[in-house]
Every structure is written in structure tokens, then in C-alpha cells.
Design a protein around this motif. Structure first.
Motif, short mmCIF file in Angstrom:
data_model
loop_
_atom_site.label_atom_id
_atom_site.label_comp_id
_atom_site.label_asym_id
_atom_site.label_seq_id
_atom_site.Cartn_x
_atom_site.Cartn_y
_atom_site.Cartn_z
N ASP A 66 8.84 11.41 9.52
CA ASP A 66 7.64 11.90 8.85
C ASP A 66 7.65 11.50 7.39
O ASP A 66 8.66 11.59 6.70
N LYS A 68 6.47 11.72 3.43
CA LYS A 68 6.11 12.79 2.50
C LYS A 68 4.64 12.67 2.14
O LYS A 68 4.13 11.56 1.97
N SER A 69 4.00 13.80 1.94
CA SER A 69 2.55 13.74 1.73
C SER A 69 2.20 13.23 0.35
O SER A 69 1.19 12.56 0.17
N ASP A 70 3.05 13.51 -0.65
CA ASP A 70 2.68 13.04 -1.99
C ASP A 70 2.82 11.52 -2.08
O ASP A 70 2.07 10.85 -2.78
N SER A 72 2.17 9.60 0.44
CA SER A 72 0.98 9.07 1.09
C SER A 72 -0.19 9.07 0.13
O SER A 72 -0.96 8.11 0.08
N SER A 73 -0.34 10.15 -0.65
CA SER A 73 -1.52 10.21 -1.52
C SER A 73 -1.45 9.15 -2.60
O SER A 73 -2.45 8.51 -2.93
N LEU A 103 -1.65 5.07 7.29
CA LEU A 103 -1.85 6.34 6.60
C LEU A 103 -3.21 6.97 6.88
O LEU A 103 -3.40 8.16 6.68
N CYS A 105 -6.13 6.57 5.30
CA CYS A 105 -6.64 7.16 4.07
C CYS A 105 -8.14 7.42 4.19
O CYS A 105 -8.84 6.71 4.89
#
Lengths: 692, 115
Positions: A66, A68-70, A72-73, A103, A105
Motif C-alpha cells: 500500500d 502512502k497517501s501523502d 500519492s497526493s 494512482l 488522480c
């Protein structure tokens, strides 16, 4: 129902018997996953470029880690920026779309799909090199996948196909552009992916004959595959200074052929053994240290995991050691390259060849049982004559074809090195001091080698020491260990090691002190006795302090070697050694510089004397020919001689003999002509004078 | 007795000198060349005697160059000398051409050996 409707075994036996080294390949496992986290998650939270971001995210996605979400952003911001700008290059747009595919986006209004599509289509039209085609065509494929419903066309698909096809070579490799004559296997992989993209974007427009020529090209490329002895196959560039190594080249070709096979309907028949060999090569890399190699390895294995020609299956063993004392079963796993479960099949142990008796097999055609809970095959019963030692186990996999949609492929035979270990029993261990001449035993002690003892012996230099014991394997055969060392250590820390030899009946060491007096440096006193017995197949290897022996040796004579100085610091042997003083040839004594210069001046003196003498004699050049016809050859003659002498000076200074000889021969021919001319003219002139 | 010997030596010297003056100029030039070559060789030998023969090949090269060219000059003198009946038919220009050629070959070998 008839027996024929039962299980149909589709055995894909390969024609090539792999007769190389036995080795075990492991599929991708959790150790790969934890290494991927270290390699691909950046420390400062963002990737340096979209290309790197794509490689990292794709690898993590395939391995199921998985993100990390930050992270990805931050990456999505970059993606949106590149896709929204009209000045980004084809390469950036391609990688932005690739990252977006992973991702997903939210692009929003900043990104106008039409602009991207038109930029990519313009890229296709104006493409000059293979990489331009690759980025633009693959970009359009990505747009089609990610934004379904978008209307896009690649223009004249057949013309695009043909213009890419012009870059192919007859040996199966491809060039990067029409200007660059160098061809590369890596470019072949890119070309296959690009052409697969063209076919998928306009499936009905491409002529079948073109696709057929591409298939023959792929087979031609496979003719140039390289291999190692352990049955792995790989692709590599032929030129020495290629920028792509074997991992990236192999990965590029695999990606190309899998995307090509996926894009078109008729089958692609690739040699099965080479597919398995390619999978083994990629698995054999282990855990790559480099991010690019890691990505290439995982991406290529993901392509092999699920493709339309043949999916390779790997047989691996969690442990290759069978312990006869613990009586645990030997476990075998069969899985795909990424570790997913294999279809229904059965594993058979065809042969188990001992390293001692190489021709006969101890186990023949034993079927392994299947444990559904752990999805492993195991062998829990071994024949009675299965002794400790090294074996080569040959496994065969038989596929159950009944319910398979995909075509699976395995090696014909997988050779695995297995070590069988067990408890070795030690019997009749005894140590004795013998009288040398008669051989009678003066003192004899029985030993228990499993624990330290406190045997006390004494001997003088006329006696012998005998140590003997018997090692027996679990089946009762005489066991010969790899290591059987007998160490005598003096009070002054001087050590001596002797090897215990094993014969057909027992292991024995006889030390005759009369012959060993010099080796022991004539040191009398108390010696500690230590015995070490070890072997890879022995589960109870031992190191036992037997006791000590008092040795009475004669006095050291003058010339005997002294024992080496034992330093107190045990690690000092790893310290710096004494400095070596080299002895060079003493250079010859040259005379003083001034003296040489004086003599240089003196040498010139006779020449000056010569010149003075010439003037005194009245030497002149009055008979130098004056008319132009005769003056020129005469002048050239002198010039020629001066040129030859100058060449000699150059020869001494710089040139070598062969160059000089070439020059001399040329000048010599020239001199011959002019000299002959001049001298014959002079001779004619003097003849005229004589006759006149 | 001593006096007569000295006088004889002086007379001998004078007669030789007067005879020599009569030789043609070109022969005198060749003689001068030979003396020059020999003197150069002698100086090189003296140097070697002084400092030792360390690069022996260089010493040999130098001395043999001088001696060789002196020998070739002597051969030239023999062939050019008009009083020499043996070489009456040989043109002096031909002899000179031989001298030049042999010198060039000699010096090529010398330079190669010089090191």
C-alpha cells in the motif's frame, strides 16, 4: 464414464534436457516486498521525476504494497501539472498518464482531454524515432484505458505500423531511428509494445500479413537468446558499450511480447523452455539493489505471470536439508513467478542420486502428497537405504489440464541439491601411548568424546601416541567426516594441528614423536589435547578437550628453528605486517654533468679543425655547376643527403626503425636519381676537359 | 750515433713533408677528413676511459661511426687517386657515389645502435 474421460494429463515435456548445474529458484516472496519498501519509498516524500515515480508505484502495486497517501497526493499534483501544460514533452506526458493509471488522480478541469489527445496524435504524425512513436502510441493507449468513451484515432494505422516496421533488422533487433545504424535488443522490446499499441487502437485496419512478419521477427529475436548452464535464458545487447544491461533488455523484450500477444487474436507460439528460462533468469537475480533493475524484474515477472502464450510455473523448496533424526517431511512448493497458487498438478520425485554412487538412484518415481492447507507437496517417507550425505533430487511436474484456461509451462526436470543430515554415532574412542619399537601399549585410556575429559598422559620422544575412534552413519556404514583435526597446544600457546585419517574400518591417528621432535620445536612440557570432528551431514559435530599430555623431548640443538613468537593479542594476526623493503637495481653511476659538457665541447674541436684545414687547403665549390639544368640536380642532391641525415636525427629522437626505413627507402630512390644525374653531368664535364 | 739518428729522422720527416705537398688537393681534403674522424674517435675513447663505459652501446656506436667513416674515406682516396693503376677505369664520381651511399648505410646502423 470411460477411463479416457478422466483426468487428461497435458504434459508439456520440453525437448531440451537441462543437463547443467542443479540450483533452486525461489519465487517472489515477502523478502522482496520488504526490500521494495526500502528501495522505492522516497525518504523526503516525493519522487525526483515522473519516470521514477511510475517505476516505484508500479512495482509497489504489483507486489501489493500500500502506498502512502501523502506520497500519492504530491505525485498527483505533478501529474496534473504535466498533463495540463501544453509544453510538456511526449515522454513526460507518457509517464504522467502511466502514473495516473496507477494512482487514478482526480484531474479536474485543468486537464483537457482533447489537448492531450491532440498532442499525442501530433506526436504520432511527426515521430522521427522509435522513442517518439513509443511515447505517443502508448500514451494514446493509456488515454483509451483510463478515460473510456474518448474518441481517438491514430490516423492511418497501417502507415504508422509500416513506418515503425522500417526500423526492424533482419536479425530480429531494431534500430532507434533511421539515422542511427546501431540496432539493439532493448529497442526491439519497445517496438513490440508500440506495434501492439497500434494494433489495439485500430484492430481491424492492420493487415494480417504485417502481423505475421512481426511474429517471424519475434521468433528471429528468440534465436539470438543467450543462456547460462543452469538453464536460465536471457537477452543481452551485443555491443560492449550498450546502455542497457541484461535485466533491462530481457524485461523490455518480455514486456513487448506479452503486450503483443495480448493485442492480437491469433496465437504467438514461443518456445516454452525459453519462457521458463527467462522466468528463472529474472528470479535468479534475487533482490536487486538498484531501483531500475528491481522495477524491470518485477514488471517483467508480472507480464510472465499472466500472459497469453504460456505461464511459467516454478518449483521451489523452502528447505533443502532433510534431517534423518528429526524425521520431518521434505516440502516442495509449486507456484507462479510472483508466488500465486499454481493450478492442479502433481509432483513426482523421479530420481534421487547420491553424490557417492552417481549412477544409481536411491528413490525412483515417488509421487509427492499434497497438503491443501499450506499448498505444498511433501515427501515424508524415505527408503531404508537413504543415508546421510549429498543428493541431487530430480523432480517432475505433471499438469492436470482439465480446467485450465491458460497454458502453463514448467521445466521438464528440476534438479535440486539436497543434503541429508543425521546423528553420527561415535564408538570405541580411545587414546594410547605406545612404545615405539615394540608397539606395546604403555597407557591406554577410553574416551567419551561427547563431553570434555581430563585424561592425563605422559610420553617421551621415543614413544608414539595413537588416537582411534569409529564413526557410523545412521544406517551403519562407516562415516568419513570432512574435518577431523587433532590439536596439541603447548603451555606457551604454540599449536600444532594433525589430521585424523579415516580408513574403511575406523579413524586413526598415530603420532611418532621421534619424527615430530623438530616440528614441535623441541618444546617439552604440558600439551593440551583437543579433537574436532565435523561434517555438513553430521548433526552432532563436536569439539572436545580430551585432556593433556606431558611430553619429554630432548634439548634443542643450536641450529633448530625457534618456535614462532605467539603474540598475546589473538587478533594481532590481522594487523599490519612488517614493511617490505624492496631492493632495486642500483642505477649506474653517471659522470658529472659538467664533465660531459666539457667533452661535448671537445668533440666539436676536431670539426672546427677540419673546417680550418679546409680553408687553408683552399677547398672551394668553384666547380659547382652554374647552369640551371645542372645546378638543380646538384642542389637537390645535397638537399637529399641533408634530408636523410635529418631523418636519422628524427629516428634517434622519436621514430622507430620501420618508419625510418620507409622514409630512407623513399629518399634513397630520390637521391639515386638526382645523384646519378649530377655525378654523370660532372663526369661528362671532366671528360670533356680531359679530351679537350 | 744518436746525432745521426736524429738527423736521419729529421731528413726523413722533411722528405716526407715535401713529397706530401705535391699531392693533389682533393686527396689532401680526404686526408684531413680522415684525421678529423680519427681525432673525434680518440676524444670519445678518452671520455670513456675517464667516466667508464656505462652505455656501452652508445660508446661503440660513436667510435665505430668515426672509424667507419674514416675507413670509407680511405677507400675513396684509394679509388680517386690518379696514380693508382688498379682503379684507372673507375670514374671518381662513381667512387664518390659509393662513399656517400656507404656512409648513409653506416650512419643508419649507427643511429639504430645508439639507443
Amino acid at each position: 464414464m470411460m477411463a479416457g474421460s478422466g483426468l487428461r494429463f497435458l504434459v508439456l515435456i520440453l525437448a531440451v534436457a537441462i543437463c547443467g548445474a542443479a540450483s533452486v529458484f525461489q519465487p517472489i516472496s515477502d523478502s522482496h516486498r520488504s526490500a521494495a519498501v526500502d528501495v522505492f519509498l522516497p525518504v523526503d516524500g516525493s519522487y525526483k521525476s515522473l519516470g521514477e515515480a511510475y517505476e516505484a508505484l508500479k512495482t509497489l502495486e504489483i507486489l501489493g504494497i500500500d502506498k502512502k497517501s501523502d506520497l500519492s497526493s504530491a505525485t498527483c499534483e505533478n501529474v496534473v501539472k504535466v498533463l495540463g501544460s501544453s509544453s510538456s514533452t511526449l515522454k513526460d506526458a507518457f509517464y504522467a498518464l502511466s502514473v495516473n493509471g496507477i494512482l487514478k488522480c482526480k484531474t479536474g478541469e485543468a486537464v483537457l482531454l482533447k489537448d492531450i489527445v491532440s498532442q499525442l496524435q501530433a506526436g504520432v504524425k511527426g515521430a522521427k524515432s522509435l522513442l517518439d512513436f513509443y511515447y505517443s502510441v502508448r500514451g494514446l493507449v493509456l488515454v483509451k484505458e483510463q478515460f473510456p468513451g474518448t474518441v481517438l484515432s491514430i490516423g492511418d494505422a497501417e502507415a504508422v505500423f509500416r513506418s515503425i516496421k522500417t526500423l526492424s533488422q533482419t536479425d530480429g533487433r531494431w534500430r532507434y531511428s533511421s539515422n542511427n545504424p546501431e540496432s539493439s535488443t532493448f529497442a526491439a522490446g519497445l517496438a513490440f509494445e508500440t506495434l501492439a499499441g497500434v494494433i489495439s487502437l485500430a484492430p481491424s485496419e492492420i493487415d494480417q500479413s504485417l502481423i505475421q512478419t512481426l511474429k517471424t521477427g519475434i521468433l528471429k529475436l528468440f534465436d539470438g537468446i543467450q543462456k547460462y548452464d543452469d538453464g536460465t535464458f536471457y537477452f543481452d545487447e551485443k555491443s560492449v558499450d550498450a546502455s542497457q544491461g541484461p535485466i533491462s533488455t530481457t524485461a523490455s523484450v518480455i514486456k513487448g511480447i506479452t503486450s503483443f500477444a495480448a493485442s492480437e487474436s491469433t496465437g504467438l507460439n514461443l518456445p516454452g523452455d525459453k519462457i521458463v528460462g527467462l522466468a528463472k533468469f529474472l528470479l535468479g537475480v534475487g533482490i536487486p539493489g538498484d531501483a531500475k533493475d528491481f522495477f524491470n524484474q518485477i514488471d517483467a515477472l508480472a507480464c510472465l505471470e499472466d500472459n497469453r502464450f504460456s505461464v511459467p510455473l516454478i518449483l521451489s523448496l523452502p528447505s533443502t536439508v532433510i534431517s534423518l533424526s528429526k524425521k520431518e517431511p521434505l516440502k516442495v512448493k509449486v507456484s507462479t513467478v510472483l508466488g500465486s497458487t499454481a493450478p492442479a498438478l502433481s509432483v513426482k520425485l523421479a530420481q534421487a542420486i547420491s553424490s557417492r554412487t552417481k549412477d544409481s538412484s536411491v528413490i525412483n518415481n515417488q509421487e509427492l502428497k499434497f497438503d491443501a492447507d499450506s499448498a505444498t507437496y511433501f515427501l515424508d517417507s524415505f527408503p531404508k537405504n537413504f543415508d546421510v550425505g549429498k543428493y541431487t533430487f530430480i523432480f517432475e511436474i505433471v499438469l492436470d489440464d482439465s480446467a485450465n484456461e491458460k497454458v502453463y509451462i514448467t521445466e521438464a526436470q528440476t534438479k535440486v541439491p539436497i543434503a541429508a543430515t543425521g546423528v553420527i554415532s561415535i564408538e570405541n574412542a580411545e587414546i594410547a601411548v605406545l612404545d615405539s619399537d615394540i608397539g606395546s601399549v604403555e597407557s591406554q585410556k577410553k574416551l567419551d568424546l561427547t563431553k570434555d575429559g581430563a585424561v592425563a598422559l605422559s610420553a617421551n620422544h621415543l614413544q608414539k601416541l595413537r588416537l582411534s575412534f569409529q564413526l557410523t552413519s545412521p544406517l551403519g556404514h562407516v562415516f568419513k567426516p570432512h574435518q577431523a583435526f587433532f590439536k596439541l597446544k603447548h603451555e606457551s600457546q604454540v599449536e600444532h594441528i594433525f589430521l585424523v585419517k579415516t580408513s574403511a574400518k575406523k579413524s586413526e591417528l598415530v603420532l611418532d614423536f621421534l619424527g615430530l621432535v623438530e616440528k614441535l620445536y623441541y618444546l617439552s612440557g604440558k600439551y593440551e589435547i583437543q579433537l574436532t570432528i565435523g561434517d555438513a551431514s553430521m548433526e552432532n559435530s563436536l569439539l572436545s578437550n580430551i585432556g593433556h599430555i606431558e611430553l619429554d623431548l630432548p634439548e634443542r640443538p643450536e641450529k633448530a628453528p625457534r618456535p614462532p613468537v605467539q603474540s598475546t593479542e589473538p587478533l594481532s594476526r590481522y594487523g599490519p605486517k612488517a614493511e617490505i623493503s624492496h631492493i632495486f637495481r642500483i642505477p649506474e653511476k653517471l659522470p658529472a654533468k659538467q664533465l660531459s659538457l666539457v667533452f661535448l665541447g671537445l668533440i666539436v674541436l676536431p670539426f672546427i679543425g677540419f673546417l680550418i684545414g679546409l680553408t687553408q687547403l683552399g677547398a672551394n665549390i668553384k666547380s659547382f655547376p652554374s647552369s640551371a639544368g645542372s645546378a638543380i640536380p646538384a642542389l637537390l642532391f645535397h638537399v637529399g643527403i641533408a634530408a636523410v641525415l635529418l631523418l636519422y636525427v628524427l629516428f634517434w629522437w622519436k621514430l622507430d626503425l620501420f618508419t625510418t626505413l620507409k622514409g630512407v627507402s623513399l629518399l634513397g630512390v630520390f637521391l639515386l636519381f638526382v645523384g646519378h644525374r649530377t655525378l654523370s653531368q660532372l663526369a661528362a664535364a671532366s671528360n670533356k676537359l680531359k679530351s679537350a | 750515433m744518436v746525432k745521426s739518428t736524429t738527423k736521419d729522422a729529421q731528413d726523413l720527416f722533411h722528405s716526407l713533408r715535401s713529397a706530401y705537398v705535391a699531392t693533389p688537393t682533393n686527396l689532401k681534403i680526404i686526408d684531413l677528413y680522415v684525421c678529423f674522424a680519427v681525432f673525434t674517435a680518440l676524444i670519445q675513447v678518452a671520455y670513456m676511459a675517464l667516466v667508464g663505459s656505462f652505455p656501452f652501446n652508445s660508446f661503440l656506436s660513436g667510435v665505430l661511426s668515426c672509424i667507419g667513416t674514416a675507413v670509407l674515406a680511405v677507400c675513396l682516396r684509394i679509388q680517386v687517386n690518379k696514380e693508382n693503376k688498379e682503379f684507372k677505369d673507375l670514374a671518381p664520381e662513381r667512387a664518390f657515389a659509393d662513399f656517400v651511399l656507404c656512409n648513409l648505410v653506416l650512419h643508419l646502423v649507427i643511429i639504430n645502435f645508439l639507443g
